[in-house]
Scaffold this motif. Structure first.
Motif, PDB file in Angstrom:
ATOM      1  N   PHE A 178      80.724 102.309   6.584  1.00 42.01           N
ATOM      2  CA  PHE A 178      79.783 101.508   7.358  1.00 42.01           C
ATOM      3  C   PHE A 178      78.598 102.362   7.809  1.00 42.01           C
ATOM      4  N   VAL A 179      78.886 103.567   8.282  1.00 41.66           N
ATOM      5  CA  VAL A 179      77.828 104.471   8.743  1.00 41.66           C
ATOM      6  C   VAL A 179      76.900 104.846   7.589  1.00 41.66           C
ATOM      7  N   ASP A 180      77.475 105.088   6.422  1.00 40.14           N
ATOM      8  CA  ASP A 180      76.672 105.474   5.260  1.00 40.14           C
ATOM      9  C   ASP A 180      75.698 104.376   4.843  1.00 40.14           C
ATOM     10  N   ARG A 181      76.075 103.117   5.107  1.00 35.46           N
ATOM     11  CA  ARG A 181      75.210 101.991   4.721  1.00 35.46           C
ATOM     12  C   ARG A 181      74.219 101.614   5.811  1.00 35.46           C
ATOM     13  N   ALA A 182      74.455 102.088   7.037  1.00 33.52           N
ATOM     14  CA  ALA A 182      73.625 101.676   8.172  1.00 33.52           C
ATOM     15  C   ALA A 182      72.319 102.468   8.201  1.00 33.52           C
ATOM     16  N   SER A 183      71.237 101.824   7.843  1.00 27.17           N
ATOM     17  CA  SER A 183      69.926 102.498   7.831  1.00 27.17           C
ATOM     18  C   SER A 183      68.982 101.937   8.885  1.00 27.17           C
ATOM     19  N   THR A 184      69.292 100.758   9.413  1.00 25.44           N
ATOM     20  CA  THR A 184      68.460 100.141  10.449  1.00 25.44           C
ATOM     21  C   THR A 184      69.354  99.609  11.563  1.00 25.44           C
ATOM     22  N   VAL A 189      75.491  97.011  13.734  1.00 25.51           N
ATOM     23  CA  VAL A 189      75.399  98.378  14.244  1.00 25.51           C
ATOM     24  C   VAL A 189      75.514  98.379  15.764  1.00 25.51           C
ATOM     25  N   GLU A 190      74.848  97.443  16.419  1.00 23.22           N
ATOM     26  CA  GLU A 190      74.895  97.351  17.884  1.00 23.22           C
ATOM     27  C   GLU A 190      76.296  97.004  18.387  1.00 23.22           C
ATOM     28  N   ALA A 191      77.084  96.357  17.548  1.00 22.23           N
ATOM     29  CA  ALA A 191      78.453  96.013  17.945  1.00 22.23           C
ATOM     30  C   ALA A 191      79.434  97.153  17.674  1.00 22.23           C
ATOM     31  N   VAL A 192      79.270  97.799  16.524  1.00 22.72           N
ATOM     32  CA  VAL A 192      80.263  98.788  16.087  1.00 22.72           C
ATOM     33  C   VAL A 192      80.093 100.133  16.784  1.00 22.72           C
TER      34      VAL A 192
END
Length: 227
Positions: A178-184, A189-192
């Motif tokens: 999930f972190v690797d895919r999170a670019s914005t 992202v705000e939940a995890v």
């Protein structure tokens, strides 16, 4: 049962002359008399202690008793084959190694159960699965710290730190893709991220409390943002 060091030379010779065997699927293992008595006890105890989260959450006194029995059995077995001298081990290190094995095994199995539980809840929860998993994992860590660690710590002073560092690594394995895919900055992202940070902060608190003067496990809990 007296240890090898407590027996006379004559008694040692007599005990080693008594032989037995334990049959497996395709072979037979030669055993001393003492090993033949203690090995079945240890095998049965190992089977339960390797998933202590399942077998003892309602009976901690039973776990405490069984852990004591199997560690004493392990020390006597090691003493019987002179393993303590050969491997330069002490009874304390035999116990600590065994407890560490139980922690790794039981937490691995417990974490898999938590994963399956989160998967089953996905349809009924609007929350992101990783945020929900962080909360469930933190609950697992709390149960472990309150129920099982006081018992395990009698035999391994760093039991709490080992437990926390393992849980931290298990969750990281699920979080990393999930972190690797999170670019914005998205709603996911705000939940995890806050849920993961809260769980990590709780684990760090456990390790910091236990690892005073021994930072080996503290170093193993590398913040998720640094992975």
């Amino acid at each position: 049962i007296a240890s090898a060091g407590q027996r006379s030379a004559q008694e040692k010779c007599y005990m080693k002359s008594l032989k037995s065997a334990m049959k497996g699927n395709d072979c037979s293992q030669g055993l001393t008399y003492l090993q033949s008595v203690l090995m079945p006890i240890k095998i049965w105890a190992d089977k339960h202690l390797e998933d202590y989260h399942l077998h003892f959450y309602k009976d901690l006194d039973k776990m405490d008793c069984l852990l004591t029995i199997t560690i004493i059995a392990s020390q006597l077995i090691a003493d019987e084959i002179d393993q303590l001298r050969i491997d330069k081990l002490t009874p304390e290190t035999v116990a600590a190694k065994q407890v560490k094995t139980y922690i790794l095994s039981s937490l691995s199995i417990a974490f898999e159960r938590v994963l399956k539980g989160v998967d089953a809840k996905q349809g009924a929860h609007m929350e992101h699965p990783l945020a929900l998993l962080a909360k469930e994992v933190q609950a697992l860590a709390k149960r472990d710290a309150l129920m099982f660690i006081p018992i395990l710590s009698r035999w391994h002073p760093q039991a709490q730190a080992i437990s926390a560092s393992l849980i931290h690594c298990f969750y990281h394995k699920e979080l990393k893709p999930f972190v690797d895919r999170a670019s914005t900055l998205t709603n996911d992202v705000e939940a995890v991220f806050p849920a993961a940070y809260s769980m990590e902060k709780y684990l760090n608190g456990l390790v910091r409390t236990i690892s005073e003067g021994n930072d080996s496990y503290w170093q193993e809990i590398v913040p998720y943002q640094n992975w």
